[in-house]
Enzyme design. Structure first.
Site, PDB file in Angstrom:
ATOM      1  N   TYR A   1      -4.153   8.212  -6.598  1.00 19.50           N
ATOM      2  CA  TYR A   1      -3.185   7.430  -6.576  1.00 19.50           C
ATOM      3  C   TYR A   1      -3.574   6.845  -5.011  1.00 19.50           C
ATOM      4  CZ  TYR A   1       1.423   5.235  -4.861  1.00 19.50           C
ATOM      5  OH  TYR A   1       1.247   4.049  -4.337  1.00 19.50           O
TER       6      TYR A   1
ATOM      7  N   LYS B   1      -4.993   3.192  -3.422  1.00 19.47           N
ATOM      8  CA  LYS B   1      -4.134   2.274  -1.770  1.00 19.47           C
ATOM      9  C   LYS B   1      -5.091   1.334  -0.672  1.00 19.47           C
ATOM     10  CE  LYS B   1      -0.268   1.957  -3.635  1.00 19.47           C
ATOM     11  NZ  LYS B   1       0.348   0.498  -4.209  1.00 19.47           N
TER      12      LYS B   1
ATOM     13  N   SER C   1       0.533  -1.295   0.441  1.00 20.80           N
ATOM     14  CA  SER C   1      -0.147   0.282   0.316  1.00 20.80           C
ATOM     15  C   SER C   1       1.268   1.222  -0.051  1.00 20.80           C
ATOM     16  CB  SER C   1      -1.265   0.100   1.388  1.00 20.80           C
ATOM     17  OG  SER C   1      -1.924   1.238   1.459  1.00 20.80           O
TER      18      SER C   1
HETATM   19  P1  NAP Z   1       9.754   1.758  -9.430  1.00 20.22           P
HETATM   20  O1  NAP Z   1      10.974   1.021  -8.865  1.00 20.22           O
HETATM   21  O2  NAP Z   1       8.974   2.541  -9.988  1.00 20.22           O
HETATM   22  O3  NAP Z   1       8.464   0.518  -9.019  1.00 20.22           O
HETATM   23  C1  NAP Z   1       7.694  -0.464  -9.546  1.00 20.22           C
HETATM   24  C2  NAP Z   1       7.047  -1.845 -10.220  1.00 20.22           C
HETATM   25  O4  NAP Z   1       5.905  -1.578 -10.659  1.00 20.22           O
HETATM   26  C3  NAP Z   1       8.014  -1.788 -11.133  1.00 20.22           C
HETATM   27  O5  NAP Z   1       8.973  -2.658 -11.654  1.00 20.22           O
HETATM   28  C4  NAP Z   1       7.213  -1.538 -12.407  1.00 20.22           C
HETATM   29  O6  NAP Z   1       7.332  -2.125 -13.987  1.00 20.22           O
HETATM   30  C5  NAP Z   1       6.237  -2.315 -11.824  1.00 20.22           C
HETATM   31  N1  NAP Z   1       4.428  -2.246 -12.852  1.00 20.22           N
HETATM   32  C6  NAP Z   1       4.113  -0.298 -12.809  1.00 20.22           C
HETATM   33  N2  NAP Z   1       2.748  -1.417 -13.292  1.00 20.22           N
HETATM   34  C7  NAP Z   1       2.904  -2.323 -14.074  1.00 20.22           C
HETATM   35  C8  NAP Z   1       2.120  -3.206 -14.465  1.00 20.22           C
HETATM   36  N3  NAP Z   1       0.737  -2.638 -15.055  1.00 20.22           N
HETATM   37  N4  NAP Z   1       2.184  -4.713 -14.349  1.00 20.22           N
HETATM   38  C9  NAP Z   1       3.308  -5.318 -13.864  1.00 20.22           C
HETATM   39  N5  NAP Z   1       4.050  -4.807 -13.175  1.00 20.22           N
HETATM   40  C10 NAP Z   1       3.333  -2.327 -13.303  1.00 20.22           C
HETATM   41  O7  NAP Z   1       9.051   1.444  -7.278  1.00 20.22           O
HETATM   42  P2  NAP Z   1       8.250   1.353  -5.447  1.00 20.22           P
HETATM   43  O8  NAP Z   1       8.385   2.478  -4.920  1.00 20.22           O
HETATM   44  O9  NAP Z   1       9.317   0.102  -6.365  1.00 20.22           O
HETATM   45  O10 NAP Z   1       7.126   0.644  -6.486  1.00 20.22           O
HETATM   46  C11 NAP Z   1       6.095  -0.294  -5.619  1.00 20.22           C
HETATM   47  C12 NAP Z   1       5.107  -0.246  -5.178  1.00 20.22           C
HETATM   48  O11 NAP Z   1       5.512   0.163  -3.828  1.00 20.22           O
HETATM   49  C13 NAP Z   1       3.886   0.007  -5.997  1.00 20.22           C
HETATM   50  O12 NAP Z   1       2.914  -0.410  -5.685  1.00 20.22           O
HETATM   51  C14 NAP Z   1       4.230   1.766  -5.364  1.00 20.22           C
HETATM   52  O13 NAP Z   1       2.667   2.670  -5.069  1.00 20.22           O
HETATM   53  C15 NAP Z   1       3.987   1.220  -3.449  1.00 20.22           C
HETATM   54  N6  NAP Z   1       4.970   2.738  -2.821  1.00 20.22           N
HETATM   55  C16 NAP Z   1       5.948   2.806  -2.921  1.00 20.22           C
HETATM   56  C17 NAP Z   1       6.089   4.404  -2.417  1.00 20.22           C
HETATM   57  C18 NAP Z   1       8.260   4.743  -2.323  1.00 20.22           C
HETATM   58  O14 NAP Z   1       8.004   5.960  -2.044  1.00 20.22           O
HETATM   59  N7  NAP Z   1       9.317   4.215  -3.130  1.00 20.22           N
HETATM   60  C19 NAP Z   1       5.526   4.231  -1.423  1.00 20.22           C
HETATM   61  C20 NAP Z   1       4.642   4.130  -0.435  1.00 20.22           C
HETATM   62  C21 NAP Z   1       4.601   3.393  -1.760  1.00 20.22           C
HETATM   63  P3  NAP Z   1       8.069  -1.292 -15.023  1.00 20.22           P
HETATM   64  O15 NAP Z   1       9.419  -1.697 -14.933  1.00 20.22           O
HETATM   65  O16 NAP Z   1       7.012  -2.346 -16.517  1.00 20.22           O
HETATM   66  O17 NAP Z   1       7.135   0.069 -15.436  1.00 20.22           O
END
Ligand code: NAP
Length: 285
Positions: free
Chosen positions: A154, A158, A140
């Site tokens: 967004y 979540k 989330s």
């Molecule tokens: P990230 O490094 O940009 O990773 C996002 C991942 O999601 C990438 O592997 C991307 O794949 C994949 N993705 C997006 N759309 C997709 C789809 N339709 N099918 C399959 N894969 C898809 O960012 P992250 O922070 O690790 O994000 C992971 C999760 O953490 C997300 O749900 C995000 O909302 C959550 N989150 C992150 C933060 C933060 O500060 N980093 C905070 C709160 C929550 P591609 O390479 O193909 O784009």
């Protein structure tokens, strides 16, 4: 320790090309566990598979493709003969005032962050129920603790995921299946960069609210205090606990936010308690 908490565990993780998904896959593989790592572009996973040839399998998965989700979940279970931990991590942010976001942007953000995760869960549950064990981990966000101007959709994706997860936790407990929601604050991944989609239109009236939030996000990119590798270790520790949390709050920012939210909610509840309580039938009626 039951069978699903030994090193024979099998993980299925969505969105492993970078960030949390990549870190979690790497951490589990480094512990000798087996991982079906998925990504839209499998080329992004070749180095991981090469590093762990015996225990890592790579499958292409776009979570918005329902048919592909069903095929991949079933393949994942047959590749290693079971499925223990299913991580719904794939996701991206849609930033902009609600009025600035297009209908298509709103639908696509829900299709990925919410309906994509639901499809994975729907495909995995018959397998986990048949095993009588398993753990769903749904990533989330701090936006689901309390939301910001500029993150309406967004955050809503979540909140929706958390609503389903809470109910699932109750439904699945008798079947030996656990549910953990992860609420990260800002972590140093690709999220604010390539995984943040901006509203297609601009309405100057929102510059002071959602515009300000976007500027804040930009200043934070590359300087987020959260370390995704440490987040992965924290998630593994939570899964391995005898009493895994329903919510795992990651980082000081998100922990402070939750503490403030709980205090504010209680203050508001108490201030309006007399109004709320007066809505019940009196004992005489
Ligand atoms: P990230 O490094 O940009 O990773 C996002 C991942 O999601 C990438 O592997 C991307 O794949 C994949 N993705 C997006 N759309 C997709 C789809 N339709 N099918 C399959 N894969 C898809 O960012 P992250 O922070 O690790 O994000 C992971 C999760 O953490 C997300 O749900 C995000 O909302 C959550 N989150 C992150 C933060 C933060 O500060 N980093 C905070 C709160 C929550 P591609 O390479 O193909 O784009």
């Amino acid at each position: 320790m039951n069978d699903s908490t030994t090193t024979t565990r099998v993980w299925l993780i969505t969105g492993c090309s970078s960030g949390f998904g990549r870190a979690l896959a790497t951490a589990a593989l480094s512990r000798g566990e087996r991982v079906v790592a998925t990504a839209r572009r499998v080329a992004a996973l070749h180095s991981l598979a090469a590093r762990f040839p015996e225990t890592c399998r790579v499958l292409a998965l776009d979570v918005t493709n329902c048919a592909q989700v069903r095929t991949v979940v079933s393949q994942a279970a047959s590749l290693f003969g079971r499925l223990d931990i299913v991580v719904n991590n794939a996701g991206y942010g849609a930033v902009g005032a609600f009025e600035e976001l297009s209908e298509e942007q709103i639908a696509r953000n829900f299709d990925t962050n919410f309906f994509g995760a639901l499809e994975v869960i729907r495909a995995a549950l018959p397998i986990l129920r048949a095993q009588g064990s398993g753990h769903l981990v749904n990533i989330s966000a701090a936006a689901a603790i309390s939301n910001y101007a500029g993150f309406s959709i967004y955050g809503a994706t979540k909140w929706a995921l958390e609503g389903v997860s809470e109910s699932l936790a109750a439904e699945l407990k008798p079947h030996g299946i656990k549910v953990t929601i992860v609420q990260p604050g800002p972590f140093r991944t690709d999220f604010i960069g390539r995984s943040l989609e901006h509203a297609k239109s601009h309405i100057a009236d929102y510059d002071r609210t959602s515009g300000k939030f976007l500027s804040f996000l930009k200043t934070m990119d590359g300087k987020q205090p959260g370390d995704p590798d440490k987040a992965a270790e924290a998630i593994i520790a939570a899964i391995e606990s005898e009493t895994p949390p329903l919510r795992l709050v990651l980082g000081k920012y998100a922990n402070d936010k939750l503490r403030r939210k709980l205090a504010d909610a209680e203050r508001e509840r108490a201030a309006w308690e007399h109004v709320g309580l007066a809505t019940e039938f009196t004992s005489a009626s």
